[in-house]
Each structure stands twice: as C-alpha cells, then as structure tokens.
Write a protein that holds these residues in place. Structure first.
Motif, PDB file in Angstrom:
ATOM      1  N   LEU A  57      16.419  17.424 -17.931  1.00 54.37           N
ATOM      2  CA  LEU A  57      15.352  16.431 -18.041  1.00 54.37           C
ATOM      3  C   LEU A  57      15.716  15.340 -19.028  1.00 54.37           C
ATOM      4  CD1 LEU A  57      12.419  15.482 -17.461  1.00 54.37           C
ATOM      5  CD2 LEU A  57      11.730  16.889 -19.393  1.00 54.37           C
ATOM      6  N   ASN A  67      15.400  10.169 -19.229  1.00 57.26           N
ATOM      7  CA  ASN A  67      14.563  11.061 -18.456  1.00 57.26           C
ATOM      8  C   ASN A  67      15.220  11.365 -17.116  1.00 57.26           C
ATOM      9  OD1 ASN A  67      12.449  12.284 -17.057  1.00 57.26           O
ATOM     10  ND2 ASN A  67      10.931  11.048 -18.131  1.00 57.26           N
ATOM     11  N   LEU A  69      13.982  12.829 -14.684  1.00 56.64           N
ATOM     12  CA  LEU A  69      13.060  12.696 -13.550  1.00 56.64           C
ATOM     13  C   LEU A  69      13.444  11.514 -12.668  1.00 56.64           C
ATOM     14  CD1 LEU A  69       9.582  13.314 -15.253  1.00 56.64           C
ATOM     15  CD2 LEU A  69      10.776  14.848 -13.684  1.00 56.64           C
ATOM     16  N   THR A  95       5.496  17.098 -17.113  1.00 50.84           N
ATOM     17  CA  THR A  95       6.810  16.855 -16.525  1.00 50.84           C
ATOM     18  C   THR A  95       7.136  17.867 -15.435  1.00 50.84           C
ATOM     19  OG1 THR A  95       7.850  18.062 -18.351  1.00 50.84           O
ATOM     20  CG2 THR A  95       7.800  15.663 -18.516  1.00 50.84           C
ATOM     21  N   ASP A  98       5.371  16.533 -12.359  1.00 45.73           N
ATOM     22  CA  ASP A  98       6.079  15.348 -11.860  1.00 45.73           C
ATOM     23  C   ASP A  98       7.399  15.723 -11.189  1.00 45.73           C
ATOM     24  OD1 ASP A  98       4.091  13.646 -12.671  1.00 45.73           O
ATOM     25  OD2 ASP A  98       5.095  13.053 -14.525  1.00 45.73           O
ATOM     26  N   GLN A 155       2.908  14.546 -24.018  1.00 52.04           N
ATOM     27  CA  GLN A 155       3.929  14.476 -22.970  1.00 52.04           C
ATOM     28  C   GLN A 155       3.390  13.790 -21.716  1.00 52.04           C
ATOM     29  OE1 GLN A 155       7.222  15.262 -23.292  1.00 52.04           O
ATOM     30  NE2 GLN A 155       6.641  15.526 -25.427  1.00 52.04           N
ATOM     31  N   ASN A 159       4.786  10.277 -20.351  1.00 51.90           N
ATOM     32  CA  ASN A 159       5.271  10.177 -18.979  1.00 51.90           C
ATOM     33  C   ASN A 159       4.567   9.048 -18.225  1.00 51.90           C
ATOM     34  OD1 ASN A 159       6.931  11.097 -16.848  1.00 51.90           O
ATOM     35  ND2 ASN A 159       5.126  12.047 -15.939  1.00 51.90           N
TER      36      ASN A 159
END
Length: 190
Positions: A57, A67, A69, A95, A98, A155, A159
C-alpha cells in the motif's frame, strides 16, 4: 498448499522485504519477480503477466502519491485475470474497502507469513472465502478503542483527500503538524 507453481509479481519499495518474500515464494516452487516502483511493476506486468500480485500500500513514486491503491487499476488493465493482494503495515478499514472496490482480491496487514499469503491466493482461486478456508482470522468481537476509531477516521479522511496532508488537516480541523505526528505513529491495535 497447492503444488501448482505460479507466476508472481511482488511490488514493494522495501527492497529487503521484497527480496526475502521472493526467495520464500521460490522455495515453495513459485516463480516470483519483484518491482520496487510503479513503473517497473507495470513494465513487468505487461511483458510477463503474473497470475498473482503482492502489492504494498505504501508505495512511493506513483503519481506523486505514496499509495499503492493507485496502482491497482493499471495492474488490472495489464493483467485482468491476476489476483492482487494488498499488503500494508498501517491497516485501516477505509483503505481495505477501497482496495477491494478497486479490484484487489484481498487485503492483509503486515507482518504476514508466506503460508497465509499463499492461502489467501488459493482460497480466492478456489472461490472460497478466506473465513471458510481459515486463512483469515475472524473479526474481533470487542468494539474498537477510541484511539483505533480515531486512526480509522483519519485514514478515511486522508484517503478522501488522496493523501494530501494539508487538505486532510483542514477537513479534520487539525493543525497540519499535529496530523503528521499522528500519522507518524503506528496504528493502535484496538
């Protein structure tokens, strides 16, 4: 564990961790290559599409953001049939949600042992939930502590603001340095 060798890609900017993980996977009969940044990961995924991807991550060097993601969608495009497991040392519910929405197969908190990692991949390939396979621990029965709830909220807001510390601090009505101090600490367990 399955005896079928798999083509695996490990994407982690911690070179020591990725090297150790690749060696452990190779000892279990898998072909594992590693990438320490997003550009290398995409190049490897396009030239030799992996069946399984282990993605960190907190990956530096991707679109100015730290990140991983952001790398899930491009990896999905390069190898749509690959299973992706996202690893993080700073797990949060936001996260995790996501990651799954973006196409990750599973989300694991570090440290994770190789057998657990392989078990998650095998359960996903067999169409079995990780809870049924025993690869994941059941959710805690006790409610989260106030400190953990604060961590989760920070968090989620971070995000939502795509990792922008200043925008997150404004949204939380918190001084930027205070937020950075909170983010620099390890998350509380519960």
């Amino acid at each position: 564990m399955s005896l079928v060798a798999r083509n695996m890609l490990v994407v982690d900017d911690d070179e020591a961790f990725s090297l150790v993980l690749c060696r452990a996977l190779a000892r279990r009969g898998h072909r594992a290559v590693r990438a320490c940044n997003a550009a290398d990961a995409l190049a490897l995924a396009e030239t030799d599409p992996p069946e399984r991807i282990v993605l960190d991550l907190n990956l530096a060097g991707w679109s100015g953001s730290e990140n991983g993601l952001s790398l899930i969608s491009p990896l999905r495009q390069a190898c749509p049939d690959a299973r992706i497991v996202l690893l993080t040392g700073y797990a949060s519910i936001a996260t995790a949600v996501d990651a799954i929405k973006l196409g990750a197969t599973h989300y694991l908190a570090k440290p994770v042992d190789v057998d657990t990692l392989l078990g998650v991949f095998e359960a996903a390939e067999a169409g079995v939930s990780t809870e049924e396979s025993g690869a994941a621990q059941p959710p805690p029965v006790e409610p989260l502590s106030v400190d953990r709830l604060e961590w989760e909220h920070i968090q989620r807001v971070l995000n939502e603001h795509e990792g922008n510390i200043s925008a997150t601090a404004r949204a939380l009505k918190m001084h930027r340095r205070t937020l950075q101090r909170k983010l620099g600490k390890h998350p509380v367990k519960n």
